[in-house]
Write a protein that holds these residues in place. Structure first.
Motif, PDB file in Angstrom:
ATOM      1  N   ASP A 122       8.029 -65.032  10.357  1.00  0.00           N
ATOM      2  CA  ASP A 122       8.531 -66.368  10.037  1.00  0.00           C
ATOM      3  C   ASP A 122       8.136 -67.024   8.766  1.00  0.00           C
ATOM      4  O   ASP A 122       8.548 -68.130   8.459  1.00  0.00           O
ATOM      5  N   HIS A 123       7.082 -66.196   7.852  1.00  0.00           N
ATOM      6  CA  HIS A 123       6.761 -66.932   6.619  1.00  0.00           C
ATOM      7  C   HIS A 123       7.468 -66.120   5.495  1.00  0.00           C
ATOM      8  O   HIS A 123       7.383 -66.330   4.174  1.00  0.00           O
ATOM      9  N   HIS A 183       3.392 -62.987   8.040  1.00  0.00           N
ATOM     10  CA  HIS A 183       4.105 -62.791   9.357  1.00  0.00           C
ATOM     11  C   HIS A 183       5.510 -62.995   9.010  1.00  0.00           C
ATOM     12  O   HIS A 183       5.671 -63.714   7.870  1.00  0.00           O
ATOM     13  N   HIS A 218      -6.569 -66.963  11.425  1.00  0.00           N
ATOM     14  CA  HIS A 218      -5.416 -66.965  12.440  1.00  0.00           C
ATOM     15  C   HIS A 218      -5.464 -65.811  13.176  1.00  0.00           C
ATOM     16  O   HIS A 218      -5.077 -64.915  13.121  1.00  0.00           O
ATOM     17  N   ASP A 233      -0.600 -72.006  10.722  1.00  0.00           N
ATOM     18  CA  ASP A 233      -1.041 -70.699  11.327  1.00  0.00           C
ATOM     19  C   ASP A 233      -2.532 -70.498  11.264  1.00  0.00           C
ATOM     20  O   ASP A 233      -3.194 -69.612  10.691  1.00  0.00           O
ATOM     21  N   HIS A 239       0.547 -65.975   4.517  1.00  0.00           N
ATOM     22  CA  HIS A 239       0.329 -64.777   5.188  1.00  0.00           C
ATOM     23  C   HIS A 239       1.809 -64.163   5.078  1.00  0.00           C
ATOM     24  O   HIS A 239       2.810 -64.672   5.135  1.00  0.00           O
TER      25      HIS A 239
HETATM   26 ZN   LIG Z   1       1.559 -66.355  11.681  1.00  0.00          ZN
END
Ligand SMILES: [Zn+2]
Ligand SMILES: [Zn+2]
Ligand SMILES: [Zn+2]
Length: 255
Positions: free
Chosen positions: A78-79, A76, A153, A171, A74
């Motif tokens: 942090d990814h 976000h 999520h 997640d 996904h």
């Molecule tokens: Zn996430």
């Protein structure tokens, strides 16, 4: 297929900036957690799952020189925030990077890295070359097949991936109905377990244990942990066949 955990922490990483808790001050290297990412090596292909803000450090730490594709769970921060570091893999691999994600994730990448996709941006070595492809079924990279596993999520649908007898589900706080069937007969499962207390978009440890029992993999490792979970003490009270993953953990699985 060799699986290396590049990062097993939540979005803040562990230690967290400005925190003096027991986990953040721990001298156990397994309590140091970079942002979540996974590296899969097969003779036919090397695959990165997510490209978070610690990608450069993770690639240096594990001497990663080959990445044939990036699969995104996904969009976000942090990814995806390590995408700028893909420039080095563009240079080493002499090609643009195939990137796979669902429609929302690709939109997130296009919006977050708008300058990369803007033809008026001056060139000159400063931009990663990314080939975005929407996932609408299993993805094949070399001889490795990645089967998308639909997860929730919070209110947001995201993807986990199954590679042969191995599945990576970060997640999430709920599995979509069709996910259970796609997770039958696993050898190794990796599952989100953020912390002890409940959370609106991540499994708590108890919820993750319950989901892992129902999935029934031979072995389960938890990931995306925050500083609430001290590695050694938490592991000691987990059920048989379940453990916290840690950065640098290496597993072998059948692709
Ligand atoms: Zn996430
Ligand atoms: Zn802390
Ligand atoms: Zn995350």
């Amino acid at each position: 297929m060799r699986i290396t955990f590049l990062g097993t922490g939540t979005s803040h990483g562990v230690p967290m900036i400005g925190c003096d808790c027991a986990t953040c001050r721990s001298t156990d290297p397994r309590d140091t957690r970079l942002r979540p990412s996974l590296y899969l090596q097969h003779p036919s292909a090397a695959i990165l799952v997510d490209a978070g803000p610690d990608l450069r450090l993770q690639a240096l730490r594990h001497d990663i020189r080959r990445v044939d594709a990036i699969l995104f769970t996904h969009g976000h921060a942090d990814h995806i925030l390590g995408l700028d570091d893909v420039r080095r893999f563009n240079a080493i691999m002499q090609r643009s990077m195939p990137c796979y994600g669902d429609a929302q994730t690709l939109e997130d990448i296009r919006r977050t890295f708008h300058y990369v996709f803007d033809s008026s941006t001056p060139k000159g070595g400063g931009l990663p070359a990314l080939d975005l492809t929407q996932i609408d079924g299993p993805v094949r990279v070399g001889d490795v097949e990645a089967v998308p596993v639909p997860l929730w999520h919070g209110e947001r649908p995201i993807l986990g991936f199954r590679f042969g007898s191995f599945a990576y589900l970060t997640d999430c706080n709920r599995l979509a109905d069709e996910a259970w069937r796609r997770l039958e007969g696993l050898d190794v499962l990796v599952l989100d377990a953020l912390r002890v207390r409940p959370h609106p978009t991540h499994f708590s440890l108890d919820e993750a244990i319950e989901a892992a029992r129902r999935i029934g993999a031979r072995r389960t490792f938890f990931t995306h942990m925050c500083h609430d979970l001290l590695h050694e003490a938490t592991n000691a009270r987990l059920p048989q066949g379940m453990a916290l993953a840690h950065d640098g953990l290496v597993l072998d699985a059948h692709a």
